[in-house]
Design a protein around this motif. Structure first.
Motif: not given
Length: 347
Positions: A288, A290-291, A293
């Motif tokens: 994922d 988002r981690y 980022v």
């Protein structure tokens, strides 16, 4: 769209499914028809920044905001559909709780077919008045998407219409597609996806598995190193009622280390699981973006605000996180099955 129109479109889509041989339990249908009008009585709320992107930079970014019916995001709708599908996989059948979540999602899907009143009140009202008149007359091209990826692609291509016939046709077609994907898709992954998943897992053996394991363990070891190094100094400083400089460095470092460690744990769990379902879902979570980022952002802050040895540990951990997040995408098999990890059973 009026409540009666939501019910009529949903009911017609259920009829089309049954005409093609799919058996829908009566209790499920009744609950679905009830739930598809529920958002008008009990709206859904999400953090404001999910509706207004610019709000992420404001103080009220997390303030609950009503989900707009005609412009609800595909991400929000897919979240509801994934929840319904997940419940179906756990229960093994279409229950009333599945219908409750699925019905709410259908409400937004259908409303998105009509132009928002904020854009044109006249066209919006005109289309709504004509929905029931066109429902049995429109020509509908039915699509039966197999899997989450194809369903999401359909919803992303959805466009609001100012023409009643087109809006009704689109609403009915998408309602049918959503129902088919959520309740009529097989519980177990199709054979072609299953083969690809097994091939991908088969490659993660021997030396490659050892390399993955070493990289996945790096964030955990980095976090342990930082904790062991900082703890004595922090405890001594707190006992003397002074805030040691190391506490500041530790606070800056621990955030990216924590998220990198989460990615590492997901990867390790995937590598050493005997079940294909767990393997794919944990690797799905580990990749994922988002981690990554969050890790990249706080690593940048750590490098600029902290010159201690902790910065080096954060950099090593961030590099490992980047490798774990990006490397699986090099496999075409993984790219094809990742989106379906939570949509099917794999064992």
């Amino acid at each position: 769209m009026y409540g009666r129109d939501h019910r009529s479109i949903t009911e017609r889509a259920l009829e089309l499914l049954e005409e093609r041989g799919y058996q829908i339990p009566r209790a499920f249908k009744n609950k679905l028809l009830e739930a598809c009008v529920e958002p008008d009585r009990a709206p859904d709320y999400v953090p404001r920044h999910e509706v207004v992107l610019e709000a992420i930079l404001t103080e009220d970014a997390s303030k609950p905001t009503r989900v707009p019916h005609h412009t609800a995001s595909t991400r929000f709708i897919m979240g509801l559909l994934q929840r319904a599908r997940g419940e179906l996989l756990r229960r093994g059948r279409a229950t009333r709780s599945v219908a409750a979540t699925l019905g709410r999602a259908l409400h937004y899907v259908q409303d998105r077919c009509i132009v928002s009143p904020k854009i044109s009140r006249r066209y919006h009202d005109e289309v709504e008045r004509r929905v029931s008149a066109y429902l049995r007359r429109v020509q509908v091209k039915l699509v039966e998407p197999l899997g989450k990826t194809k369903l999401r692609s359909l919803l992303r291509r959805q466009r609001a219409s100012r023409e009643a016939a087109r809006a009704v046709s689109e609403a009915l077609a998408l309602t049918y597609a959503v129902l088919y994907a959520v309740i009529c898709n097989p519980l177990k992954a199709p054979s072609d996806l299953l083969v690809r998943a097994q091939e991908f897992r088969g490659r993660l053996r021997g030396v490659l598995k050892a390399v993955y394991t070493a990289v996945a363990a790096t964030p955990l070891l980095s976090t342990l190193f930082v904790a062991v190094t900082a703890l004595p100094t922090i405890v001594a400083g707190l006992q003397s009622l002074k805030t040691p400089e190391m506490l500041t460095h530790f606070t800056i470092a621990i955030i990216p280390l924590s998220f990198s460690s989460v990615v590492g744990i997901f990867t390790l769990e995937a590598l050493f699981s005997r079940r294909l379902t767990v393997f794919l879902r944990r690797l799905h979570d580990a990749t994922d973006g988002r981690y990554l980022v969050i890790v990249a952002l706080f690593t940048f802050l750590a490098l600029n605000l902290s010159r201690s040895i902790f910065a080096a540990a954060v950099c090593v951990s961030a590099l490992a996180c980047t490798m774990l997040t990006a490397a699986p995408y090099l496999s075409r098999n993984f790219r094809l099955v990742r989106g379906e990890a939570y949509w099917f059973k794999w064992d």
